[in-house]
Design a protein around this motif. Sequence first.
Motif, short mmCIF file in Angstrom:
data_model
loop_
_atom_site.label_atom_id
_atom_site.label_comp_id
_atom_site.label_asym_id
_atom_site.label_seq_id
_atom_site.Cartn_x
_atom_site.Cartn_y
_atom_site.Cartn_z
N LEU A 247 0.82 -1.21 0.00
CA LEU A 247 0.00 0.00 0.00
C LEU A 247 0.86 1.26 0.00
O LEU A 247 0.51 2.26 -0.64
CB LEU A 247 -0.93 0.00 1.22
N ILE A 248 1.98 1.22 0.71
CA ILE A 248 2.89 2.38 0.72
C ILE A 248 3.39 2.66 -0.69
O ILE A 248 3.42 3.81 -1.15
CB ILE A 248 4.06 2.13 1.69
N ILE A 249 3.78 1.58 -1.41
CA ILE A 249 4.24 1.76 -2.78
C ILE A 249 3.11 2.25 -3.67
O ILE A 249 3.31 3.07 -4.57
CB ILE A 249 4.83 0.43 -3.31
N TYR A 250 1.88 1.77 -3.43
CA TYR A 250 0.73 2.21 -4.22
C TYR A 250 0.50 3.72 -4.05
O TYR A 250 0.21 4.43 -5.02
CB TYR A 250 -0.51 1.43 -3.81
N TRP A 251 0.63 4.19 -2.84
CA TRP A 251 0.45 5.63 -2.58
C TRP A 251 1.56 6.46 -3.23
O TRP A 251 1.33 7.60 -3.63
CB TRP A 251 0.42 5.89 -1.08
N TYR A 252 2.77 5.88 -3.33
CA TYR A 252 3.88 6.60 -3.92
C TYR A 252 3.99 6.40 -5.43
O TYR A 252 4.81 7.07 -6.08
CB TYR A 252 5.21 6.18 -3.27
N ARG A 253 3.19 5.50 -6.00
CA ARG A 253 3.31 5.20 -7.43
C ARG A 253 3.13 6.43 -8.31
O ARG A 253 3.89 6.60 -9.29
CB ARG A 253 2.33 4.10 -7.83
N PRO A 254 2.14 7.33 -8.05
CA PRO A 254 2.03 8.53 -8.90
C PRO A 254 3.30 9.36 -8.93
O PRO A 254 3.68 9.89 -9.99
CB PRO A 254 0.87 9.30 -8.26
#
Length: 309
Positions: A247-254
Amino acid sequence: MKKLKHIGTLTAIAGLALFLTGCVQRTKSGKPYGVIYDYLAVPTQHIMNWLANLLGGSYGWAIIAVTFIIRMVLLPMMIEQSRKATVQQEKMAYIKPQLTEIQKRQKNATTNDEKAAVSQQMMALYRDNGISMTGGMGCLPILIQFPIFAALYAAIQYSPELASGTHSLFMGFSLGQPNLFLAALSFLVYLLQGWLGTLGIPAEQKKSMMSMMIVSPLMIFFISFRAPAGLGLYFFVGGIFACIQTLIIYWYRPRIRASVEAEMKKNPPKVVLPPEPAKAASSATTQTVAQEHLSNRKRNAGKQQHHHN
């Protein structure tokens, strides 16, 4: 090709894990010994006993505490590895047209020379555009977890406290015996983690990740089902941390996507030319050299004839 690579990696991981867990030997009286047990399991048992005493005698909470400590130590490294893998995924979208063309050529290749030339072209495409063939996922976090896995497995398997029913009970089940419910929970939480990993990525890349989404949780399920429930508890809690990491990576993906986009605008993807034109150019050069050689021979012959006259 990627699916086979992922499955092969998982098979190697499972094989090494089983090797580590099988390194504990027993005397005729049943007492465990060996490098894994003496230097990994015994210290882990002491830590678990100490934590259990602090947590009201609960070895279940002690295992959760050990898992929490291990995962918190590994979390920055795991996030960094996931970030690198995400960067690689975003870069792959920019070379997709070339990659598709090379894959078609690879599929149609018939001779060994053609296959070798296409393989070299694919490697050049990855190399020239700064993309790793392994997808950016390093092996260090996995290798670090091997001795931890072996230590916990042996510590739980051969713990006298967990072998007794009084100390091994946690939430109604025995930590020293296999437990289908905990194995199923471990499977589900890693299946959830795999699904979370597909959020925000193109549909084509999702298809290539489907095998990992299923194979990895299944592998964990079978290991947990055959192992003591304490190890299943470790996998389950570890899976929750894996979901948080994803989830942390998902939030930082943009942000990662914007960074890769800016990099690609500054340094556009390098085009790797197909081998056919190179061969044609080589043939044309050879033909030109041959023509020049023939012309020189004719001129020399003419000079010799003129000199003779």
